[in-house]
Motif scaffolding. Structure first.
Motif, PDB file in Angstrom:
ATOM      1  N   TYR A   1      42.679  18.553  43.119  1.00 11.31           N
ATOM      2  CA  TYR A   1      42.258  17.814  44.305  1.00 11.31           C
ATOM      3  C   TYR A   1      43.356  17.811  45.365  1.00 11.31           C
ATOM      4  N   GLN A   2      44.599  17.599  44.923  1.00 11.51           N
ATOM      5  CA  GLN A   2      45.711  17.547  45.869  1.00 11.51           C
ATOM      6  C   GLN A   2      45.861  18.875  46.604  1.00 11.51           C
ATOM      7  N   GLU A   3      45.687  19.975  45.895  1.00 11.33           N
ATOM      8  CA  GLU A   3      45.772  21.293  46.534  1.00 11.33           C
ATOM      9  C   GLU A   3      44.657  21.459  47.581  1.00 11.33           C
ATOM     10  N   LYS A   4      43.478  20.958  47.239  1.00  8.15           N
ATOM     11  CA  LYS A   4      42.345  21.045  48.167  1.00  8.15           C
ATOM     12  C   LYS A   4      42.636  20.253  49.443  1.00  8.15           C
ATOM     13  N   LEU A   5      43.219  19.070  49.277  1.00  9.36           N
ATOM     14  CA  LEU A   5      43.527  18.227  50.430  1.00  9.36           C
ATOM     15  C   LEU A   5      44.624  18.851  51.293  1.00  9.36           C
ATOM     16  N   LYS A   6      45.611  19.462  50.645  1.00  7.38           N
ATOM     17  CA  LYS A   6      46.678  20.135  51.393  1.00  7.38           C
ATOM     18  C   LYS A   6      46.084  21.276  52.234  1.00  7.38           C
TER      19      LYS A   6
ATOM     20  N   PHE B   1      39.141  12.961  51.731  1.00  2.64           N
ATOM     21  CA  PHE B   1      40.486  12.522  51.331  1.00  2.64           C
ATOM     22  C   PHE B   1      40.395  11.250  50.496  1.00  2.64           C
ATOM     23  N   VAL B   2      39.705  10.270  51.051  1.00  4.41           N
ATOM     24  CA  VAL B   2      39.591   8.951  50.423  1.00  4.41           C
ATOM     25  C   VAL B   2      38.887   9.056  49.069  1.00  4.41           C
ATOM     26  N   GLU B   3      37.829   9.844  49.022  1.00  4.11           N
ATOM     27  CA  GLU B   3      37.069  10.025  47.773  1.00  4.11           C
ATOM     28  C   GLU B   3      37.932  10.630  46.671  1.00  4.11           C
ATOM     29  N   MET B   4      38.802  11.570  47.043  1.00  9.67           N
ATOM     30  CA  MET B   4      39.654  12.251  46.058  1.00  9.67           C
ATOM     31  C   MET B   4      40.582  11.269  45.349  1.00  9.67           C
ATOM     32  N   TYR B   5      40.851  10.142  45.985  1.00  8.35           N
ATOM     33  CA  TYR B   5      41.715   9.128  45.377  1.00  8.35           C
ATOM     34  C   TYR B   5      40.903   7.962  44.793  1.00  8.35           C
ATOM     35  N   GLY B   6      39.650   8.260  44.473  1.00 13.17           N
ATOM     36  CA  GLY B   6      38.840   7.300  43.726  1.00 13.17           C
ATOM     37  C   GLY B   6      38.260   6.166  44.541  1.00 13.17           C
TER      38      GLY B   6
ATOM     39  N   ILE C   1      51.822   8.327  49.440  1.00 18.05           N
ATOM     40  CA  ILE C   1      52.991   8.952  48.807  1.00 18.05           C
ATOM     41  C   ILE C   1      52.820  10.465  48.735  1.00 18.05           C
ATOM     42  N   ASP C   2      51.642  10.908  48.317  1.00 16.43           N
ATOM     43  CA  ASP C   2      51.390  12.334  48.094  1.00 16.43           C
ATOM     44  C   ASP C   2      51.295  13.136  49.384  1.00 16.43           C
ATOM     45  N   ASN C   3      51.009  12.459  50.497  1.00 19.12           N
ATOM     46  CA  ASN C   3      50.697  13.182  51.735  1.00 19.12           C
ATOM     47  C   ASN C   3      51.529  12.669  52.917  1.00 19.12           C
ATOM     48  N   PRO C   4      52.772  13.109  53.013  1.00 23.03           N
ATOM     49  CA  PRO C   4      53.618  12.669  54.136  1.00 23.03           C
ATOM     50  C   PRO C   4      53.082  13.128  55.490  1.00 23.03           C
ATOM     51  N   GLU C   5      52.104  14.064  55.480  1.00 19.27           N
ATOM     52  CA  GLU C   5      51.526  14.539  56.744  1.00 19.27           C
ATOM     53  C   GLU C   5      50.626  13.488  57.404  1.00 19.27           C
TER      54      GLU C   5
END
Length: 756
Positions: free
Chosen positions: A338-343, A365-370, A540-544
């Motif tokens: 999921y993180q790779e997809k969001l990046k 994005f929001v869905e990927m984090y539950g 945390i995972d997405n400083p962008e």
């Protein structure tokens, strides 16, 4: 202005006088404030361990000074006058490291925009938003005061009195009015009026006049002499219900303020509870206040000042207690896929020179984090809009779809509660026309249609923005139409855990609604906590992510649904701070097999491990305890356990070995490296393995992994001390090529060169 070190009789400033020796370290960005404090300190008999005027902090900053004087044996508390902070992460790391044992008190100027401009012109650095500073100080366990007088008062009580252990204050007064004022101040500041015990009431009745107040405030009547004060004070100090005393003496005919001051001084020498004195007035009580201050009894001219000082220090103790409360472990998971997809989503948007994600992208994005969302679909014509609405079922919500429009409501780009095909068709036409009129330059692709959430729930907002000083900050509060009206919000910083999330939620008005209020049923608070922790992990995972709003986030009895989400990207995230508190270093999680085939997970320790850490400690033999701690330890109170579990990963890494036996998780041992202030290239090292798991290769795995982690942190050396009779550890160190030399009697020094 320079610096003063009273214990060395060193004065490298323009100040003419040398302050008294004491236990307060004071660091200020203003030379003028330093001069004022020195003058006040001389009159109030407050001494200093150090006195530093830091100016614009081009080299040494607050973080460096806290680290240095936090280790100083003469320093018991630290006082800061701050105009701006230059390196927030370093400051927070130093403050969190020492605030538990040495109170840090701050006065921060530039609380409003106009003041911040003055501060920045003086220091050459931009001041951050005041609410964010407040949240940062609270997270670090720092006491913030608003006025210089409060800074002096807090310094005074810190230097002169035992720390308050509770909020319950007993007021002893010879006049009713000041007692009532003190009571109001205690309640307003969050304190409590101590409930006098039956034994205390009985003893007071034996010598006080029949018409004394028979309650707290203890009004001993205007004709009370010094002896009645003395007896009353001594009895109250023995009452377990009382945490501190406030003694008020209004100038009257009977009690002589100077004689009373002498008696209070004698009593305070044996007291273990804080004693504060208020002598209202000036001419007849001025010298009595001076006598008290010179003998380490904080004396004030009003009861309110005394109460405020006490409560500042109580809130300091209470805030630390709450910060280091053991959090409940919540099962928050994110997938690497999921993180790779969001990046990839971020890269695509930035490649297209878009800094604002579409609503669909933001919700993905929001869905990927539950976090559950309403899923919109794009309609480029009125017929498509009707077809999608029919699929979802009525009522639906329609929103304008344009990359240039983020605040859709501002341009009439949101329509809710559309009940049938005809209204959808008509609204499509009207919305396109309306928005084109208000935003003619915007490229309008069409609209989005989503199912309308009809369940009654609490509308919340969860968001984040990057502060130029403190990086990503998280906001929580009442959302929807209430966002701007009530401005109900609380701020925190990632990473968040269950306890920190609780503290954020409790600060808001929304908290009362979430617990159930009138027509609103109580919400599942675990779900709210999990949502905020997941949101924290997303930041945390997405400083962008420069800015994100989930508003409204509707909380019902059983679920939370994000109805709208907006994400603004930062095309150059490396140019701004991201996290001011180190996140859990999940990259240090690995699996190993022991000699008996048992599979063990090596991972960094975390605050949630406290109970398992205690179980592990209880499994140690006395010899194992002595080998690790160099003495026998029978009890491990909460304060000690949090010291080992709730750590700053920038300064310390504790790696635990965890095993799961028939669904029961256990810790088998810990290896730890600690980077002490001023030693950025080396770390102290220690390890311990539970007795049952000796001789199975865990110690060897621990040392190998410790070396690997230390190298990853760019250290050049790890070192430690081993007792000479700890033969298993000595053998292991020899096997791993540690350099072993004699140290203090009964000890070896061990050292490993990480460069080889």
């Amino acid at each position: 202005m320079g610096f003063i070190l009273p214990y060395l009789n060193l004065n490298a400033t323009f100040a003419r006088s040398m302050p008294c020796k004491g236990n307060i370290a004071l660091f200020s960005q203003s030379g003028a404030i330093c001069g004022a404090i020195l003058d006040w300190a001389a009159a109030a008999n407050v001494g200093f361990s150090s006195f530093v005027s830091v100016g614009s902090m081009l080299d040494v900053d607050f973080g460096d000074l806290i680290d240095y004087f936090g280790m100083d044996i003469h320093t018991r508390s630290i006082v800061l006058y701050i105009e701006s902070i230059t390196n927030a992460r370093k400051f927070m790391s130093a403050a969190r490291s020492f605030a538990r044992v040495k109170p840090i008190i701050v006065i921060k100027s530039g609380r409003f925009k106009e003041g911040a401009k003055a501060a920045s012109s003086h220091t050459g650095a931009m001041a951050g938003e005041d609410e964010i500073y407040n949240a940062a100080f609270k997270r670090a366990g720092i006491v913030r005061v608003k006025h210089i007088a409060d800074l002096f008062n807090c310094s005074s009580i810190l230097a002169k009195q035992p720390r308050p252990t509770g909020p319950s204050i007993a007021i002893i007064t010879n006049a009713g009015g000041p007692g009532v004022l003190a009571t109001d101040a205690i309640i307003e500041k969050g304190g409590k009026i101590a409930q006098l015990s039956d034994e205390t009431l009985k003893k007071l009745n034996e010598f006080l006049p029949p018409h004394w107040s028979k309650a707290n405030p203890i009004d001993i009547i205007g004709d009370a002499d010094e002896e009645k004060y003395r007896k009353t004070i001594e009895i109250c100090l023995d009452d377990k219900n009382i945490d501190g005393l406030l003694i008020i003496c209004v100038p009257q005919v009977v009690a002589d303020p100077k004689v009373l001051a002498d008696k209070i001084i004698d009593i305070s020498k044996k007291a273990v509870k804080p004693i504060l004195v208020a002598f209202p007035g000036e001419e007849s009580v001025y010298h009595a206040r001076q006598i008290l201050n010179r003998n380490n009894i904080p004396a004030y001219s009003t009861p309110e000042e005394a109460v405020e000082s006490y409560m500042y220090l109580y809130h300091y103790s209470r805030n630390l207690e709450l910060l280091f409360e053991t959090p409940e472990e919540l099962n928050i998971k994110t997938s690497t896929i999921y993180q790779e997809k969001l990046k990839n989503t971020i890269k695509k948007a930035l490649k297209e020179k878009r800094e604002i994600l579409t609503e669909s992208e933001a919700k993905e994005f929001v869905e990927m984090y539950g976090i559950k969302t309403t899923k919109p679909e794009i309609a480029k014509s009125e017929n498509e809009a009707v077809k999608i609405a029919d699929k979802f079922g009525y009522p639906v919500v329609m929103k304008i779809y344009s990359p240039q429009i983020t605040h859709k409501s501002d341009v009439g780009g949101v329509a809710i509660n559309l009940q049938c095909k005809e209204t959808v068709k008509q609204e499509y036409k009207d919305m396109i026309k309306r928005v084109k009129g208000k935003k003619p330059e915007a490229k309008i692709i069409g609209v989005t249609i989503q199912k309308m959430i009809e369940s009654k729930g609490v509308e919340l907002i969860v968001g984040s923005k990057k502060d130029p000083v403190f990086g990503s900050a998280i906001l929580f509060g009442m959302g929807g139409i209430y966002t701007e009206l009530f401005k109900d919000k609380a701020i925190g910083f990632p990473p968040l855990n269950q306890v920190l999330v609780q503290r954020i939620i409790e600060k808001t008005k929304a908290y009362k609604l979430l617990r159930g209020f009138r027509d609103f049923p109580p919400v599942n608070m675990h779900r709210v906590e999990e949502t905020l922790i997941s949101f924290s992990q997303m930041i945390i995972d997405n400083p962008e992510i420069k800015e994100i709003d989930i508003n409204p986030l509707i909380a019902t009895r059983d679920e939370l649904i994000a109805v709208d989400a907006r994400i603004i990207l930062d095309s150059k995230p490396w140019e701004k701070p991201h996290l001011i508190i180190s996140a859990y270093p999940s990259k240090y999680i690995k699996k190993v097999k022991l000699k008996d085939g048992a599979e063990v997970v090596l991972r960094p320790i975390k605050p949630e491990d406290e109970h398992m850490w205690q179980e592990m400690f209880n499994s140690f033999s006395e010899e194992t305890v002595r080998f690790r701690f160099f003495r026998i330890i029978k009890e491990t109170p909460h304060e000690m356990r949090t010291r080992y579990c709730n750590i700053d990963y920038d300064r310390e890494i504790g790696i635990v070995a965890e095993i799961n036996e028939k669904g029961k998780r256990r810790l088998l041992g810990v290896t730890r490296i600690i980077i002490n202030p001023g030693e950025s290239d080396k770390a102290e090292f220690a390890l311990v393995v539970s007795d049952k798991w000796h001789r199975l290769g865990l110690g060897s795995e621990f040392i190998d992994y410790t070396i690997e982690v230390a190298r990853d942190k760019n250290l050049k050396k790890i070192y430690g001390i081993v007792l000479k009779d700890n033969t298993p550890m000595i053998s292991l160190c020899k096997e791993k090529n540690f350099k072993i030399t004699s140290g203090d009697p009964g000890e070896y020094n061990i050292e490993y060169d990480l460069k080889k």
